[in-house]
Scaffold this motif. Structure first.
Motif, mmCIF file in Angstrom:
data_model
loop_
_atom_site.group_PDB
_atom_site.id
_atom_site.type_symbol
_atom_site.label_atom_id
_atom_site.label_comp_id
_atom_site.label_asym_id
_atom_site.label_seq_id
_atom_site.Cartn_x
_atom_site.Cartn_y
_atom_site.Cartn_z
ATOM 1 N N LEU A 1 0.726 -1.176 -0.420
ATOM 2 C CA LEU A 1 0.107 -0.115 0.457
ATOM 3 C C LEU A 1 0.701 1.161 -0.303
ATOM 4 N N ARG A 2 0.134 2.495 -0.371
ATOM 5 C CA ARG A 2 0.967 3.296 -0.151
ATOM 6 C C ARG A 2 0.069 4.535 -0.169
ATOM 7 N N LEU A 3 0.347 4.850 1.544
ATOM 8 C CA LEU A 3 0.047 6.534 1.785
ATOM 9 C C LEU A 3 0.009 7.725 1.906
ATOM 10 N N SER A 4 -0.697 8.306 1.097
ATOM 11 C CA SER A 4 -0.281 9.819 1.216
ATOM 12 C C SER A 4 -0.486 10.852 2.322
ATOM 13 N N CYS A 5 0.146 11.926 2.169
ATOM 14 C CA CYS A 5 -0.274 12.821 3.167
ATOM 15 C C CYS A 5 -0.227 14.256 2.616
ATOM 16 N N ALA A 6 -1.116 14.827 1.889
ATOM 17 C CA ALA A 6 -0.994 16.425 1.789
ATOM 18 C C ALA A 6 -1.286 17.527 2.720
ATOM 19 N N ALA A 7 -0.425 18.215 2.937
ATOM 20 C CA ALA A 7 -0.553 19.267 3.765
ATOM 21 C C ALA A 7 -2.195 20.455 3.121
ATOM 22 N N SER A 8 -2.055 21.396 3.278
ATOM 23 C CA SER A 8 -2.711 22.793 2.960
ATOM 24 C C SER A 8 -1.689 23.664 3.187
ATOM 25 N N VAL A 9 -0.559 22.997 3.547
ATOM 26 C CA VAL A 9 0.677 24.871 3.868
ATOM 27 C C VAL A 9 1.877 23.669 3.019
ATOM 28 N N ALA A 10 2.887 25.104 2.734
ATOM 29 C CA ALA A 10 3.970 24.034 2.618
ATOM 30 C C ALA A 10 4.853 23.498 3.820
ATOM 31 N N ILE B 1 9.712 5.915 3.322
ATOM 32 C CA ILE B 1 8.964 7.215 3.464
ATOM 33 C C ILE B 1 9.655 8.414 2.204
ATOM 34 N N SER B 2 9.132 9.178 2.224
ATOM 35 C CA SER B 2 9.771 10.354 0.889
ATOM 36 C C SER B 2 8.419 11.592 1.240
ATOM 37 N N LYS B 3 9.192 13.047 0.949
ATOM 38 C CA LYS B 3 8.030 14.200 0.508
ATOM 39 C C LYS B 3 8.449 14.253 -1.069
ATOM 40 N N ASP B 4 7.447 15.275 -1.318
ATOM 41 C CA ASP B 4 7.045 15.488 -2.577
ATOM 42 C C ASP B 4 6.927 17.378 -2.388
ATOM 43 N N ILE C 1 3.163 14.027 1.653
ATOM 44 C CA ILE C 1 4.472 12.971 1.914
ATOM 45 C C ILE C 1 3.876 11.578 1.970
ATOM 46 N N TYR C 2 4.832 10.896 1.219
ATOM 47 C CA TYR C 2 3.999 9.306 1.915
ATOM 48 C C TYR C 2 4.974 8.489 2.083
ATOM 49 N N LEU C 3 4.278 7.256 2.628
ATOM 50 C CA LEU C 3 4.440 5.634 3.059
ATOM 51 C C LEU C 3 3.923 4.854 2.424
ATOM 52 N N GLN C 4 5.398 4.523 1.443
ATOM 53 C CA GLN C 4 5.285 2.949 0.693
ATOM 54 C C GLN C 4 5.536 1.707 1.311
#
Length: 115
Positions: A18-27, A69-72, A78-81
């Motif tokens: 699974l890949r989790l994503s976390c989208a932030a509303s700020v930088a 863990i990675s981030k864009d 950010i992601y959690l693969q």
């Protein structure tokens, strides 16, 4: 108001991914750390993986070699693969950000691994 929105959780068979994503509303580019925590029922949240402002990463021993863990930064995400999932990985996964001296949490996403 800062918001962290997780997605990607669900039901998966043992051995799956699974890949989790976390989208932030700020930088997130200037966040000291972005991280994933995991919580089992009736237990406290435990740090699973963390990435800092210099892209240095930490992964807990329990998931080392299976989780990444990675981030864009441009996407503020950010992601959690998660690979080779085990029944013991079942739990609620929370995104966390530490920025400007403040802690922020997402609402969590459930991961269930069937054996």
């Amino acid at each position: 108001q800062v918001q962290l929105v997780e997605s990607g959780g669900g039901l998966v068979q043992a051995g799956g991914s699974l890949r989790l994503s976390c989208a932030a509303s700020v930088a997130i580019s200037d966040a000291n750390t972005m991280a994933w925590f995991r919580q089992f029922p009736g237990k406290s949240r435990d740090l699973i993986a963390r990435i800092d402002i210099w892209d240095r990463t930490y992964v807990a021993d329990s998931v080392d070699g299976r989780f990444t863990i990675s981030k864009d930064n441009p996407k503020n995400t950010i992601y959690l693969q998660m690979e080779a999932l085990e029944a013991g990985d079942t739990g609620a996964y929370y995104c966390h950000m530490f920025k400007n001296g403040q802690n922020y949490w997402g609402q969590g996403t459930q991961v269930t691994v069937s054996s």
